[in-house]
Design a protein around this motif. Sequence first.
Motif: not given
Length: 393
Positions: A153-157, A224-231, A248-254
């Motif tokens: 699933v692709t979503y916009y954060s 979900p993808a836990g990384h938001t960039g290089p680790f 909190n702001g995007d994954i759960m609401p989606y």
Amino acid sequence: MHTRKAIVPAVAIAILTAWVVTSTAAERPAETPRFRGPMGPRVVSPEVAADRKATFRILAETAETVKLSAGDIPGVGQGAEMQKDPNGVWEVTLGPLEAGAYRYNFNVDGVSVIDPRNPSTSESNMNTWSLVYVPGSDFMDTRDVPHGAVAEVTYYSKSLQRFRRMHVYTPPGYERGEGKFPVFYLLHGAFDCDDSWTSVGRAGFILDNLIAAGKARPMVVVMPAGHTGPFTFGRRGLPMDEFTQDFNGDIMPYVEKNYRVHTDRQHRAIAGLSMGGAQTLNIAIPRLDKFAYFGVFSSGVFGIAGGGPGGAPQGPSWEEQNKGNLDNAEWKKGLKLVWFATGKDDFLIQTSRATVDMLKKHGFDVVFKETPGAHTWINWRDYLNEFAPQLFQ
């Protein structure tokens, strides 16, 4: 005209027949898993035998050294040396192996490559692994039971202002469009990604088998993808604030907008392994009124034992920052399960023990299992198989 039409097909048929016979003879498999065709040796890899020994092969005629790398396969360590045959095919046999999925790749003269003969892969945060499955496990084998579906699933954060991806498992029968389901958020560890739980982690098959056996309730599982960039490891530990904002702001609401899931506390759970276990604590404790179940696999509060990823944090400790949440007696009333499990040989065992002690000090009823094994998928699949049946009962 008629004569020429009769001759041309005859010639064509003769040529085609000769070509087919020649090609079939050239490409007919030998009794061994590799054979020489017009393009040189052909290779079968991986090959899993009935005794659960796995053979890996790669054609690298000019290579000087080839090793197999596979972190979860016992005994491989820094790499298993492969032997070269006269045809330039390198080979190694390992095992017998415990049933399960294993990631691996080849190191060819210092260059890491995936297995070119194996289409099965598993993603990490910044690379891809080849994947081999050794059957023999009732709880994670692909069995003749109703199967759910796993979607990318692709979503916009909006929180991170970019597109993101997650994997979502829906149980058998979800497509009929009937009823609502509880939701379980399942987080991966450091260096992995949202693909990991469903590929090497076998989460979809584990849930299929549990549901078919009546051991677990049908549920939607969000990975979900836990990384938001290089680790990286930061001075104050793992940089996980961005993921918390995204969750909190995007994954759960989606999820709650686009899937037929219950949105009350009693039908919501969260768990994670390693980095994902620390993220679970960062998400669940400040919002404990949103989750009735949480699980931590091979993890805890990083730095609580004076070591672990990122070292000891500077400034107020995690416990001090969350004291009000930890002591909220009202939130504890609706809490159904706090479940920890870590291998005795895991490098984070002390972190897990210290975190469990801290939670108990604040009045949490914690179930903690110390199992054999280390920081590997061999344990994490077992933990999911034991944790999921306890949810939403």
